[in-house]
Design a protein around this motif. Structure first.
Motif, PDB file in Angstrom:
ATOM      1  N   MET A 102     -70.107   6.361  45.726  1.00  0.00           N
ATOM      2  CA  MET A 102     -70.316   5.317  46.733  1.00  0.00           C
ATOM      3  C   MET A 102     -69.156   4.328  46.766  1.00  0.00           C
ATOM      4  O   MET A 102     -68.669   3.951  47.831  1.00  0.00           O
ATOM      5  CB  MET A 102     -71.624   4.567  46.439  1.00  0.00           C
ATOM      6  N   VAL A 103     -68.711   3.905  45.589  1.00  0.00           N
ATOM      7  CA  VAL A 103     -67.591   2.963  45.516  1.00  0.00           C
ATOM      8  C   VAL A 103     -66.311   3.614  46.050  1.00  0.00           C
ATOM      9  O   VAL A 103     -65.515   2.965  46.742  1.00  0.00           O
ATOM     10  CB  VAL A 103     -67.399   2.471  44.063  1.00  0.00           C
ATOM     11  N   ALA A 104     -66.130   4.905  45.747  1.00  0.00           N
ATOM     12  CA  ALA A 104     -64.966   5.631  46.275  1.00  0.00           C
ATOM     13  C   ALA A 104     -65.014   5.674  47.804  1.00  0.00           C
ATOM     14  O   ALA A 104     -63.994   5.499  48.481  1.00  0.00           O
ATOM     15  CB  ALA A 104     -64.924   7.041  45.700  1.00  0.00           C
ATOM     16  N   TRP A 105     -66.209   5.907  48.352  1.00  0.00           N
ATOM     17  CA  TRP A 105     -66.390   5.907  49.811  1.00  0.00           C
ATOM     18  C   TRP A 105     -66.064   4.535  50.396  1.00  0.00           C
ATOM     19  O   TRP A 105     -65.400   4.427  51.435  1.00  0.00           O
ATOM     20  CB  TRP A 105     -67.825   6.305  50.150  1.00  0.00           C
ATOM     21  N   ILE A 106     -66.532   3.483  49.730  1.00  0.00           N
ATOM     22  CA  ILE A 106     -66.315   2.115  50.201  1.00  0.00           C
ATOM     23  C   ILE A 106     -64.828   1.798  50.305  1.00  0.00           C
ATOM     24  O   ILE A 106     -64.349   1.335  51.342  1.00  0.00           O
ATOM     25  CB  ILE A 106     -67.024   1.113  49.266  1.00  0.00           C
ATOM     26  N   TYR A 107     -64.086   2.055  49.213  1.00  0.00           N
ATOM     27  CA  TYR A 107     -62.651   1.768  49.238  1.00  0.00           C
ATOM     28  C   TYR A 107     -61.907   2.726  50.157  1.00  0.00           C
ATOM     29  O   TYR A 107     -60.909   2.342  50.779  1.00  0.00           O
ATOM     30  CB  TYR A 107     -62.080   1.841  47.823  1.00  0.00           C
ATOM     31  N   GLY A 108     -62.403   3.952  50.269  1.00  0.00           N
ATOM     32  CA  GLY A 108     -61.783   4.914  51.179  1.00  0.00           C
ATOM     33  C   GLY A 108     -61.883   4.464  52.622  1.00  0.00           C
ATOM     34  O   GLY A 108     -60.915   4.555  53.382  1.00  0.00           O
ATOM     35  N   MET A 109     -63.059   3.960  53.010  1.00  0.00           N
ATOM     36  CA  MET A 109     -63.234   3.456  54.370  1.00  0.00           C
ATOM     37  C   MET A 109     -62.345   2.242  54.630  1.00  0.00           C
ATOM     38  O   MET A 109     -61.777   2.091  55.716  1.00  0.00           O
ATOM     39  CB  MET A 109     -64.703   3.086  54.604  1.00  0.00           C
ATOM     40  N   GLY A 110     -62.230   1.374  53.615  1.00  0.00           N
ATOM     41  CA  GLY A 110     -61.361   0.207  53.761  1.00  0.00           C
ATOM     42  C   GLY A 110     -59.915   0.591  53.976  1.00  0.00           C
ATOM     43  O   GLY A 110     -59.243   0.071  54.877  1.00  0.00           O
ATOM     44  N   LEU A 111     -59.431   1.517  53.162  1.00  0.00           N
ATOM     45  CA  LEU A 111     -58.026   1.951  53.267  1.00  0.00           C
ATOM     46  C   LEU A 111     -57.777   2.716  54.559  1.00  0.00           C
ATOM     47  O   LEU A 111     -56.724   2.569  55.188  1.00  0.00           O
ATOM     48  CB  LEU A 111     -57.655   2.809  52.055  1.00  0.00           C
ATOM     49  N   LEU A 112     -58.745   3.546  54.969  1.00  0.00           N
ATOM     50  CA  LEU A 112     -58.597   4.309  56.210  1.00  0.00           C
ATOM     51  C   LEU A 112     -58.518   3.386  57.417  1.00  0.00           C
ATOM     52  O   LEU A 112     -57.633   3.525  58.277  1.00  0.00           O
ATOM     53  CB  LEU A 112     -59.774   5.280  56.371  1.00  0.00           C
ATOM     54  N   SER A 113     -59.423   2.426  57.496  1.00  0.00           N
ATOM     55  CA  SER A 113     -59.438   1.488  58.624  1.00  0.00           C
ATOM     56  C   SER A 113     -58.167   0.644  58.647  1.00  0.00           C
ATOM     57  O   SER A 113     -57.553   0.451  59.705  1.00  0.00           O
ATOM     58  CB  SER A 113     -60.666   0.572  58.531  1.00  0.00           C
ATOM     59  N   ALA A 114     -57.763   0.136  57.480  1.00  0.00           N
ATOM     60  CA  ALA A 114     -56.561  -0.695  57.404  1.00  0.00           C
ATOM     61  C   ALA A 114     -55.315   0.100  57.795  1.00  0.00           C
ATOM     62  O   ALA A 114     -54.438  -0.416  58.502  1.00  0.00           O
ATOM     63  CB  ALA A 114     -56.407  -1.261  55.990  1.00  0.00           C
ATOM     64  N   THR A 115     -55.242   1.343  57.354  1.00  0.00           N
ATOM     65  CA  THR A 115     -54.083   2.177  57.667  1.00  0.00           C
ATOM     66  C   THR A 115     -53.998   2.463  59.167  1.00  0.00           C
ATOM     67  O   THR A 115     -52.925   2.363  59.782  1.00  0.00           O
ATOM     68  CB  THR A 115     -54.147   3.505  56.890  1.00  0.00           C
ATOM     69  N   ALA A 116     -55.139   2.806  59.770  1.00  0.00           N
ATOM     70  CA  ALA A 116     -55.156   3.096  61.211  1.00  0.00           C
ATOM     71  C   ALA A 116     -54.741   1.868  62.024  1.00  0.00           C
ATOM     72  O   ALA A 116     -53.902   1.958  62.930  1.00  0.00           O
ATOM     73  CB  ALA A 116     -56.553   3.557  61.625  1.00  0.00           C
ATOM     74  N   HIS A 117     -55.326   0.720  61.710  1.00  0.00           N
ATOM     75  CA  HIS A 117     -54.985  -0.509  62.433  1.00  0.00           C
ATOM     76  C   HIS A 117     -53.503  -0.852  62.271  1.00  0.00           C
ATOM     77  O   HIS A 117     -52.828  -1.212  63.240  1.00  0.00           O
ATOM     78  CB  HIS A 117     -55.827  -1.678  61.909  1.00  0.00           C
ATOM     79  N   THR A 118     -53.006  -0.772  61.038  1.00  0.00           N
ATOM     80  CA  THR A 118     -51.630  -1.199  60.759  1.00  0.00           C
ATOM     81  C   THR A 118     -50.611  -0.265  61.396  1.00  0.00           C
ATOM     82  O   THR A 118     -49.584  -0.719  61.915  1.00  0.00           O
ATOM     83  CB  THR A 118     -51.394  -1.285  59.241  1.00  0.00           C
ATOM     84  N   VAL A 119     -50.884   1.039  61.371  1.00  0.00           N
ATOM     85  CA  VAL A 119     -49.961   2.011  61.975  1.00  0.00           C
ATOM     86  C   VAL A 119     -49.792   1.726  63.462  1.00  0.00           C
ATOM     87  O   VAL A 119     -48.664   1.709  63.983  1.00  0.00           O
ATOM     88  CB  VAL A 119     -50.469   3.450  61.745  1.00  0.00           C
ATOM     89  N   PHE A 120     -50.894   1.484  64.164  1.00  0.00           N
ATOM     90  CA  PHE A 120     -50.801   1.199  65.599  1.00  0.00           C
ATOM     91  C   PHE A 120     -50.261  -0.202  65.858  1.00  0.00           C
ATOM     92  O   PHE A 120     -49.636  -0.446  66.899  1.00  0.00           O
ATOM     93  CB  PHE A 120     -52.169   1.372  66.263  1.00  0.00           C
ATOM     94  N   LEU A 121     -50.477  -1.115  64.914  1.00  0.00           N
ATOM     95  CA  LEU A 121     -49.934  -2.467  65.072  1.00  0.00           C
ATOM     96  C   LEU A 121     -48.415  -2.453  64.910  1.00  0.00           C
ATOM     97  O   LEU A 121     -47.700  -3.224  65.562  1.00  0.00           O
ATOM     98  CB  LEU A 121     -50.564  -3.413  64.047  1.00  0.00           C
ATOM     99  N   LEU A 122     -47.902  -1.574  64.058  1.00  0.00           N
ATOM    100  CA  LEU A 122     -46.460  -1.455  63.862  1.00  0.00           C
ATOM    101  C   LEU A 122     -45.753  -0.928  65.111  1.00  0.00           C
ATOM    102  O   LEU A 122     -44.548  -1.108  65.267  1.00  0.00           O
ATOM    103  CB  LEU A 122     -46.160  -0.539  62.671  1.00  0.00           C
TER     104      LEU A 122
END
Length: 318
Positions: free
Chosen positions: A144-164
């Motif tokens: 569950m904790v792995a899923w939690i941090y995975g979702m955080g990193l996935l969302s942050a990466t997607a947002h940041t890539v398109f923001l760049l």
């Protein structure tokens, strides 16, 4: 054909929480105190759970993870905000701004899902206490904790890539106290349609789905509590859940106000106030709520302080 002179922005200036000079020093002292209490409280909670053997349960394992997220979230936002109160211009280089947004997004999304998992944990503990150790085993908690941090990193990466990919060539003044998605998009010279759709889509997924999970869990919890015969049992069950409900209401309420509406509708002035709740108030509130309203934590804290006092007394004499 005339050439269009577009100078790419290499640094941003944060406008801060307020531009009133009379409020700068008082707000600096207040938020500095809040930040120190937040860090001490959350790190203290992690240390307390680590060294208290009777707190080595799934519930407190998740709580220590929440404290880690809150500590990191506050550290990403507050120190830079404090700079606004003591400097004339709070300049943020472009890479640092993108990095701040990335980590803010990662920890904010992680907290959304962490609160949902903690609600599910309380549901299992109250509705199926005999199967709790099986349903919420350490292996399940780890996944569950792995899923939690995975979702955080996935969302942050997607947002940041398109923001760049967004071109910034207008004014570089961000009307906020940290680098957030909508204040940044306001400065864009290029199309931000994809960014706004992405922001609303991810916000809906990371806010609405965890919120529905929490709501569903507590509906079943209330149903189970009403079937408890003893008044003491009901009181203990409600006490266990009330602290989590309070933290959830403040966090999701302020988060939904900021992100579940288009940037054209969102007022950045109101957004600043809303942001204060989920970036500053909730991180300090969580350890205080769980310490003050949790009997096991208070007992563990008292025991740990007694052991530290005994150790210091013993080693103060030859």
């Amino acid at each position: 054909m005339k050439e269009v002179n577009q100078t790419t922005v290499t640094e941003f200036i944060l406008s801060g929480l307020t531009e009133n000079p009379e409020l700068q020093v008082p707000l600096f002292l207040i938020f500095l105190g809040v930040y120190l209490i937040t860090v001490v409280g959350n790190l203290g909670m992690i240390i307390l759970i680590l060294f208290s053997s009777h707190l080595h349960t799934p519930m407190y394992y998740l709580l220590s993870s929440l404290s880690f997220i809150d500590c990191c979230q506050s550290t990403v936002i507050t120190p830079k905000m404090l700079v606004n109160f003591v400097t004339e211009k709070n300049v943020v280089p472009y890479p640092e701004c993108m990095a701040q947004f990335y980590f803010f997004c990662a920890f904010a999304v992680a907290e959304c899902h962490m609160l949902a998992v903690m609600a599910y944990d309380r549901y299992v503990a109250i509705s199926n206490p005999l199967l709790y150790n099986v349903t919420m085993s350490y292996q399940v908690c780890l996944w569950m904790v792995a899923w939690i941090y995975g979702m955080g990193l996935l969302s942050a990466t997607a947002h940041t890539v398109f923001l760049l990919r967004v071109l910034f060539c207008k004014a570089n003044l961000i009307r906020h106290y940290f680098c957030d998605i909508f204040p940044l998009l306001e400065l864009s010279c290029s199309s931000t349609f994809i960014n706004e759709v992405l922001a609303l889509s991810f916000s809906a997924f990371n806010i609405i789905i965890p919120a529905m999970t929490i709501l569903g869990s507590y509906m079943f919890i209330i149903f189970s509590i009403l079937h408890i015969q003893s008044t003491g049992g009901r009181s203990k069950a409600f006490s266990t859940c009330s602290s989590h409900i309070l933290a959830v209401a403040i966090f999701y309420g302020s988060l939904a106000f900021m992100y579940l509406q288009p940037s054209s509708v969102n007022s950045l002035t109101q957004g600043k106030l809303s942001s204060v709740f989920y970036t500053i108030v909730v991180p300090i509130l969580n350890p205080m709520i769980y310490i003050l309203r949790n009997k096991d934590v208070k007992v563990a804290l008292k025991k740990l302080l007694e052991n530290i006092s005994f150790f210091l007394t013993k080693n103060s004499f030859p």
